[in-house]
Design an enzyme around this catalytic site. Structure first.
Site, PDB file in Angstrom:
ATOM      1  N   GLU A 210     -33.547  54.423 -25.936  1.00 58.04           N
ATOM      2  CA  GLU A 210     -32.451  54.418 -26.906  1.00 58.04           C
ATOM      3  C   GLU A 210     -32.440  55.684 -27.767  1.00 58.04           C
ATOM      4  O   GLU A 210     -31.442  55.993 -28.409  1.00 58.04           O
ATOM      5  CB  GLU A 210     -32.531  53.185 -27.804  1.00 58.04           C
ATOM      6  CG  GLU A 210     -33.649  53.219 -28.826  1.00 58.04           C
ATOM      7  CD  GLU A 210     -33.653  51.988 -29.718  1.00 58.04           C
ATOM      8  OE1 GLU A 210     -33.767  52.175 -30.934  1.00 58.04           O
ATOM      9  OE2 GLU A 210     -33.523  50.862 -29.205  1.00 58.04           O
TER      10      GLU A 210
ATOM     11  N   GLU B 243     -19.347  38.285 -17.201  1.00 57.44           N
ATOM     12  CA  GLU B 243     -18.678  36.979 -17.204  1.00 57.44           C
ATOM     13  C   GLU B 243     -17.168  37.088 -17.037  1.00 57.44           C
ATOM     14  O   GLU B 243     -16.498  36.087 -16.792  1.00 57.44           O
ATOM     15  CB  GLU B 243     -18.989  36.243 -18.512  1.00 57.44           C
ATOM     16  CG  GLU B 243     -20.430  35.787 -18.664  1.00 57.44           C
ATOM     17  CD  GLU B 243     -20.805  34.670 -17.705  1.00 57.44           C
ATOM     18  OE1 GLU B 243     -19.899  34.101 -17.076  1.00 57.44           O
ATOM     19  OE2 GLU B 243     -22.008  34.380 -17.575  1.00 57.44           O
TER      20      GLU B 243
END
Length: 300
Positions: A114, A83
């Site tokens: 992960e 953004e």
């Protein structure tokens, strides 16, 4: 590794009968619990302020900001980074999100990745992190090996390291420059950290990135004067900013925006100082893009 003791894995007594609640009762419970996310961010205000100050300093000297995480945490980092270019006209390189598993993990669960600390180390090497950069490791439970490995590697390279987790320091300790803990408490759905933990993390990332851009002079008042004019909606926003801050008529604002090369910041500087585009560009570079400072230099 047993993670049952972590705050993010605890059972919330307020939602013991979750599957018996009506739709309205569910909404009311969520709304009540979500308020704790806002409160948790408020408790971390000093650490968030330090994160902004350190990040702005690094970016001002040519550094980059990286978010790194796995699963929900990684997706939130990528979202915030993506953004920044349309909102603040930054280059895609200035703020970047790194997620375990790469782009595919944005839409398909890759939570097993992960557990690979070496992949986090590799990501730091791949992006050629230096002492100029800032690396924000995001992990709700605090123990994600991918993030832990990345932060250790970033620190070894001299980068500024920031940690965002939703467990207290006594449960997970880490050696970083800024340690941000967002203690939202147990989730309504036990262990589902995409809920309050995710909400608090999104709020914190909003604060860090927007606060940093304010410090870098990409905002004038509360207007996004570095907005990238890349579609009709953003052109309309740019013109409204120009008209609100200058009282220009619509046609004059259109002309000014086009003369500036579709740069709201430059258009305002040209209008307020009478400078042409080339001189305005030079002055903004001289003042590191800070519109207020550039205007003040002409009035002094």
């Amino acid at each position: 590794m047993d993670r049952g003791h972590l705050l993010t894995e605890q059972v919330n007594p307020s939602s013991q009968n979750l599957d018996k609640l009506s739709c309205l009762e569910l909404v009311e419970l969520f709304n009540c619990e979500d308020a704790k996310a806002v409160a948790a961010v408020a408790e971390a205000k000093q650490e968030l302020a330090e994160a902004i100050a350190r990040t702005a300093k690094s970016l001002r000297h040519g550094g980059r900001l990286f978010y790194i995480g796995a699963g929900t945490s990684g997706r939130l980092g990528v979202l915030d980074a993506s953004e920044c270019p349309p909102t603040f006209c930054t280059s895609p390189e200035m703020v970047q999100g790194i997620i375990a598993g790469g782009a595919a993990a944005l839409v398909r669960s890759s939570e097993d990745l992960e557990d690979r600390a070496e992949d986090g180390v590799g990501a730091i090497a791949q992006h050629k992190i230096t002492q100029l950069d800032v690396v924000v490791g995001i992990t709700a439970g605090g123990t994600t090996p991918y993030v832990q490995g990345a932060l250790q590697a970033a620190k070894a390279r001299g980068a500024t390291t920031i940690f965002i987790a939703c467990v207290p320091q006594e449960q997970v300790q880490i050696d970083v420059d800024v340690d941000i803990r967002l203690l939202v408490g147990a989730e309504i759905l036990a262990g589902s950290t995409r809920l309050k933990a995710g909400t608090a993390t999104k709020l914190a990332l909003n604060i860090i990135s927007t606060g940093t851009m304010v410090q870098l002079g990409k905002v004038y008042g509360n207007r996004m004067v570095d907005v990238a004019v890349t579609n009709n909606k953003l052109r309309d926003r740019a013109l409204r900013i120009l008209r609100d801050l200058t009282d220009l008529e619509p046609d004059a604002a259109e002309t000014l925006l086009d003369r500036s090369g579709k740069s709201v910041k430059l258009a305002l500087l040209m209008h307020w100082t009478g400078l042409d585009k080339a001189e305005g560009d030079r002055l903004l570079v001289e003042h590191k893009g800070n519109l207020r400072a550039a205007v003040a230099s002409c009035q002094g």
